[in-house]
Design a protein around this motif. Structure first.
Motif, PDB file in Angstrom:
ATOM      1  N   PHE A 570      45.539  19.740  -0.830  1.00  0.00           N
ATOM      2  CA  PHE A 570      44.848  20.977  -0.470  1.00  0.00           C
ATOM      3  C   PHE A 570      43.743  20.753   0.560  1.00  0.00           C
ATOM      4  N   VAL A 571      43.228  19.526   0.656  1.00  0.00           N
ATOM      5  CA  VAL A 571      42.359  19.210   1.790  1.00  0.00           C
ATOM      6  C   VAL A 571      43.180  19.275   3.081  1.00  0.00           C
ATOM      7  N   GLY A 572      44.392  18.736   3.034  1.00  0.00           N
ATOM      8  CA  GLY A 572      45.269  18.818   4.195  1.00  0.00           C
ATOM      9  C   GLY A 572      45.654  20.247   4.533  1.00  0.00           C
ATOM     10  N   LEU A 573      45.914  21.067   3.518  1.00  0.00           N
ATOM     11  CA  LEU A 573      46.239  22.479   3.755  1.00  0.00           C
ATOM     12  C   LEU A 573      45.061  23.205   4.398  1.00  0.00           C
ATOM     13  N   ASP A 574      43.861  22.885   3.912  1.00  0.00           N
ATOM     14  CA  ASP A 574      42.670  23.522   4.478  1.00  0.00           C
ATOM     15  C   ASP A 574      42.491  23.149   5.944  1.00  0.00           C
ATOM     16  N   ARG A 575      42.724  21.872   6.270  1.00  0.00           N
ATOM     17  CA  ARG A 575      42.610  21.444   7.665  1.00  0.00           C
ATOM     18  C   ARG A 575      43.695  22.079   8.530  1.00  0.00           C
ATOM     19  N   ILE A 585      28.613  19.300   0.771  1.00  0.00           N
ATOM     20  CA  ILE A 585      27.422  18.907   1.541  1.00  0.00           C
ATOM     21  C   ILE A 585      26.816  17.668   0.889  1.00  0.00           C
ATOM     22  N   VAL A 586      26.784  16.576   1.625  1.00  0.00           N
ATOM     23  CA  VAL A 586      26.281  15.306   1.112  1.00  0.00           C
ATOM     24  C   VAL A 586      25.074  14.887   1.944  1.00  0.00           C
ATOM     25  N   PRO A 587      24.001  14.376   1.292  1.00  0.00           N
ATOM     26  CA  PRO A 587      22.843  13.903   2.066  1.00  0.00           C
ATOM     27  C   PRO A 587      23.249  12.811   3.051  1.00  0.00           C
ATOM     28  N   THR A 588      22.621  12.818   4.201  1.00  0.00           N
ATOM     29  CA  THR A 588      22.964  11.842   5.248  1.00  0.00           C
ATOM     30  C   THR A 588      21.850  10.838   5.509  1.00  0.00           C
ATOM     31  N   GLU A 589      20.642  11.053   4.938  1.00  0.00           N
ATOM     32  CA  GLU A 589      19.521  10.135   5.142  1.00  0.00           C
ATOM     33  C   GLU A 589      18.958   9.721   3.800  1.00  0.00           C
ATOM     34  N   PHE A 723      26.628   7.388   2.856  1.00  0.00           N
ATOM     35  CA  PHE A 723      27.220   6.775   4.037  1.00  0.00           C
ATOM     36  C   PHE A 723      28.664   7.251   4.266  1.00  0.00           C
ATOM     37  N   LEU A 724      29.189   7.992   3.278  1.00  0.00           N
ATOM     38  CA  LEU A 724      30.552   8.514   3.392  1.00  0.00           C
ATOM     39  C   LEU A 724      30.566   9.978   3.793  1.00  0.00           C
ATOM     40  N   ALA A 725      29.403  10.484   4.177  1.00  0.00           N
ATOM     41  CA  ALA A 725      29.298  11.903   4.514  1.00  0.00           C
ATOM     42  C   ALA A 725      30.306  12.354   5.565  1.00  0.00           C
ATOM     43  N   PRO A 726      30.591  11.572   6.635  1.00  0.00           N
ATOM     44  CA  PRO A 726      31.566  12.024   7.635  1.00  0.00           C
ATOM     45  C   PRO A 726      32.959  12.285   7.068  1.00  0.00           C
ATOM     46  N   VAL A 727      33.302  11.591   5.965  1.00  0.00           N
ATOM     47  CA  VAL A 727      34.615  11.803   5.345  1.00  0.00           C
ATOM     48  C   VAL A 727      34.553  12.889   4.286  1.00  0.00           C
ATOM     49  N   LEU A 728      33.519  12.838   3.445  1.00  0.00           N
ATOM     50  CA  LEU A 728      33.413  13.780   2.331  1.00  0.00           C
ATOM     51  C   LEU A 728      33.187  15.215   2.795  1.00  0.00           C
TER      52      LEU A 728
END
Length: 892
Positions: A570-575, A585-589, A723-728
């Motif tokens: 469903f992540v693929g379907l959404d994309r 939304i994951v913290p980046t700092e 550190f995984l924010a770009p993927v999550l």
């Protein structure tokens, strides 16, 4: 006729090209009595020395003449033709009727069977396999696959049955070899033979002989009879074993069922232990009477398992468990962190929630007594934090410093509970309390998942008034503000308001006018598809291991990774669709959510001295909350149904929760306690089933993969998620809401309370055959369930109000309610629909009633004797002891 038993019976289908589906053997009662007669009158040779069929020629000389003995030996030593050698449509009787010149490879209508059973040091194991004359119908690959279904150290029993034209009365022999021996090509799989049953008789009674052969084959599958066969000392022991089997045989009257129907193997076979009426022992907590006695015993219990707690985690199943629980933990951390930030003015937020979850979870999984428990934040803790912040703000007290002292006091109180073995109180937490608490937490998960999903329809409403024919009339314009009210100076003259975006229009004081300004097409519906699709696909793939398609290992692999596959789908379907659904939304700092606070909270300097002492009172409420949440969740995880073998660690768990309370308070991180639903999901994702099972036999639940590795990896991944924010950031929130829904629904499975609720809507004739319905009147069951529903409703209302801070006290109140039920329900009823409270064990009552008579019988049983005056068949359990070499009961 070709058949085989590998736990269940299989027959060669007409045409001889495949084996039938495994099915339950249906025997005629007459055949069992004939078998008993055969054992009683035939030859019984036990512990015979022999390493090949020619050597096994010892029969009673008085029964047969030398000529007949020679002919029988000739028949038995003929080369056995396997199924692929000749088409099955050719009659075996035809092949064996050549009495003159033609050489015969098998006797007329000879029917052969083989029983395979695990045997090690004269102790029978549960798995027993029988099959009749295994022909070469399968390829070498199929042979290898078949061998995988046979347990290691297996031994065979061969049954040779047929009719011959040179006998005028049946010849019967039951042989047990001293050592298991591979008898040439008697069978096509290399399993050594331990038992032989031979029945040869005159022509005309082939059907009767076959039924007797099927009877002995079925008996050799039975765990208890095969155990008797291994330990029998003479003919009478075997006959007594048959009698015990007959005592449990169920007869289906002819005419009331169709004998041609093959009965499907049951999903769960009654174990031999239950047939022996053995009672399972459940370990319980005790007050040890010395300082930290329970804690020291917990540590002593866990040290021998420390190494295996790590290397047993190296399994592919652990990967699926880590992915599943990790997604649940980060979703919970983000949700709780966001709510906590709103409640505390960002003194604690998403970053603190991530860091606290990683720190507390990793330490707990490394050193706790039950590492399968997953720590998380709870709703009552959130309410307490909110009330504490408002109190601090209204009274000019520093919130973080006050919270630190509450954490210190709570830590010390936990240590006191550990030192005094206060965890003993959980012995009073019966099914009534466990299921009430577990159901409440499950309903909270389900409710929160649905609420968050319905929020999408609020933020992205569906335009039900949309009419395609009037599409040209739909518009949304940005109008400039009134110049007389504008404070933006010349901006209203400098901007082209018609070209501004929605956000820019609102930012510069413009107004949105039009009937489509609040309409966001497709997002609500797409969010619902992602939400419900994730849940539905997960449920379907979880059940896929019971499907009839694909090999067992592939089905199990798909089932283990069902959550991951559903999320990726469903992540693929959404994309693919490309709509801007709400994302994770994951913290980046790596920095505190509130800029004016650091990572360390100092204990002195901001509050009056009396606050340090007064914080003992609110700390007491927190301690009660932590104690109840932690220990009830631990009780649910340590249920005997989970078959955990490494023991519990209630005192050690509470000790580390207390340590983490103080550590998180000094770092300004949220407090953590055992999360019931996520812990149950962790258990479920690590359940083990037997890999080697007979055809038709359902995989047996073996227990849980007890280790520390999965929990540690989950929380380490949670810590590095920043550190995984770009993927999550590509994971839609509705997908994670679907995971939450699955966790809540899955945790309800197996809860008796939920099954009893459904009974209200079922007519009596459609109700499942629950054991408690056999022993307790339905109206009493409904009354007990109603009391639980009322308690659950009170807890639900309580947790939804400001009084949620009293939630732990209400959990203690459930223990009081359960105690009062002793005055409403009999101990007999409570034993079936709940558990007996300590001090009222029905075994103790039975012992008092029976008195000295039972004690005398127990002593006699230990000595291997029974009362000679008792005119009944000896009990199987005692019988097995007697066969091991103790004094034999004359009544046998």
């Amino acid at each position: 006729m070709w058949s085989r038993w590998v736990k269940f019976e299989e027959k060669v289908e007409e045409g001889g090209e495949r084996w039938s589906k495994p099915h339950v053997s249906t025997l005629s009662l007459h055949s069992l009595f004939e078998l008993r007669t055969c054992i009683q009158t035939g030859t019984v040779l036990l512990d015979l020395e022999g390493y090949s069929l020619p050597q096994i020629q010892q029969v009673d000389e008085g029964m047969l003449s030398p000529d007949l003995r020679e002919k029988i030996s000739f028949v038995l030593l003929r080369k056995h033709r396997h199924q692929t050698k000749k088409p099955i449509h050719r009659s075996l009787a035809d092949m064996g009727k050549a009495s003159g010149g033609g050489a015969r490879e098998c006797p007329s209508a000879l029917w052969s069977s083989m029983a395979v059973s695990k045997h090690n040091d004269n102790v029978m194991q549960e798995n027993t396999i029988i099959y009749t004359y295994l022909m070469s119908s399968l390829s070498q690959l199929n042979h290898l696959l078949f061998m995988k279904k046979i347990p290691r150290d297996a031994e065979a029993s061969n049954v040779l049955v047929g009719e011959v034209d040179f006998l005028d009365k049946p010849f019967v022999a039951f042989v047990r070899l001293a050592q298991a021996t591979t008898l040439g090509g008697l069978t096509e799989v290399p399993v050594p033979t331990r038992f032989l049953f031979i029945l040869l008789g005159p022509t005309g009674k082939a059907k009767s002989y076959n039924q007797i052969g099927r009877a002995i084959a079925t008996l050799m599958v039975d765990d208890l009879f095969s155990d008797v066969a291994y330990k029998a000392r003479d003919r009478e022991d075997l006959i007594a074993g048959i009698d015990e089997f007959l005592d449990e045989v169920i007869v289906l009257p002819p005419g009331e069922w169709d004998p041609k129907i093959r009965i499907e193997p049951p999903k769960k076979v009654t174990s031999a232990d239950k047939r022996l009426d053995s009672t399972g022992g459940g370990g319980g907590l005790s007050i040890y009477g010395r300082f930290c006695g329970g804690l020291f015993l917990d540590i002593k219990r866990k040290i021998p398992w420390l190494l295996s707690d790590f290397y047993e985690g190296f399994h592919i199943q652990s990967i699926s468990a880590v992915l599943f629980i990790y997604l649940g933990c980060i979703t919970n951390a983000i949700t709780f962190g966001g709510l906590l930030g709103d409640a505390t003015d960002n003194y604690q937020g998403v970053m603190e929630s991530f860091l606290g979850t990683a720190l507390s979870g990793t330490v707990f999984c490394l050193f706790s007594g039950q590492p399968l428990i997953i720590l998380s934040s709870t709703g009552p803790i959130l309410i307490f934090e909110k009330l504490l912040f408002e109190f601090s703000k209204n009274n000019g007290i520093d919130y973080m410093e006050l919270r630190l002292w509450i954490g210190i006091h709570s830590c010390l109180q936990c240590f006191l509970l550990v030192a005094t073995d206060a965890s003993y109180i959980i012995k009073y937490m019966t099914r009534f309390t466990e299921e009430g608490f577990s159901s409440l937490i499950s309903f909270i998960f389900i409710s929160d998942a649905i609420k968050k999903m319905m929020g999408s329809f609020k933020y992205y409403p569906i335009n039900t008034d949309f009419k395609p024919d009037y599409v040209t009339a739909y518009k949304c314009e940005c109008l400039a503000p009134d110049p007389s009210e504008s404070i933006l100076g010349c901006i209203e003259y400098c901007l082209d308001w018609s070209q501004l975006s929605k956000k820019e229009c609102v930012k510069y004081g413009g107004s949105l006018v039009g009937n489509t300004c609040k309409y966001v097409p497709d997002l609500a519906l797409m969010s619902f598809i992602l939400f419900f699709g994730t849940y539905s696909m997960t449920v379907s793939l979880k059940k896929f291991k019971f499907s009839r398609y694909f090999p067992t290992k592939l089905r199990k692999l798909i089932s283990d990774f069902s959550i991951f596959m559903a999320i990726m789908t469903f992540v693929g379907l959404d994309r693919l669709i490309g709509l801007k659904t709400p994302k994770l939304i994951v913290p980046t700092e790596f920095k505190p959510t509130r800029p004016d606070r650091g990572w360390i909270v100092l204990p002195f300097g901001k509050n009056p001295w009396w606050v340090y002492l007064a914080s003992f009172v609110p700390a007491l409420l927190v301690t009660i909350l932590i104690f109840m949440d932690q220990q009830i969740s631990a009780v649910i995880v340590n249920r005997k149904e989970n078959k955990l073998r490494k023991g519990c660690g209630y005192h050690l768990d509470l000790f580390w929760v207390g340590v983490l309370m103080a550590a998180c308070s000094f770092l300004g991180l949220p407090w953590y306690v055992a999360a019931t639903v996520i812990s149950i999901a962790h258990i479920d994702s690590l359940k083990m089933e037997s890999e080697s099972s007979a055809p038709g036999e359902q995989p047996q639940f073996l227990g849980v993969r007890e280790q520390r590795l999965t929990g540690i990896l989950v929380f380490v991944l949670t810590g590095v998620s920043i550190f995984l924010a770009p993927v999550l950031q590509f994971i839609p929130m509705p997908v994670l809401y679907g995971v939450f829904l699955y966790m809540g629904v899955a945790s309800l499975s197996g809860i008796q309370f939920w099954e009893r609720i459904k009974l209200y809507m079922m007519p009596s004739k459609y109700q499942p055959d629950f054991p408690f319905l056999r022993h307790v009147p339905l109206r009493r069951v409904h009354l007990f369930t109603l009391v639980q529903i009322i308690c659950l409703a009170v807890l639900w209302v309580l947790k939804s109000t400001v009084l949620a801070i009293l939630f732990p006290v209400m959990i203690l109140g459930l223990l009081v309610v359960r105690k009062m039920l002793d005055m409403v329900f009999s101990q007999h009823d409570l034993a079936w629909i709940d558990d007996i409270l300590p001090g009222k064990d029905k075994k103790k009552e039975k012992k008092k009633k029976k008195g000295d008579k039972d004690d005398t019988k127990k002593k006699d049983k230990k000595k291997g004797r029974a009362d000679d005056s008792e005119d009944e068949v000896i009990n199987v359990r005692f019988y097995c002891h007697q066969l091991a070499g103790l004094e034999k009961n004359n009544s046998c």
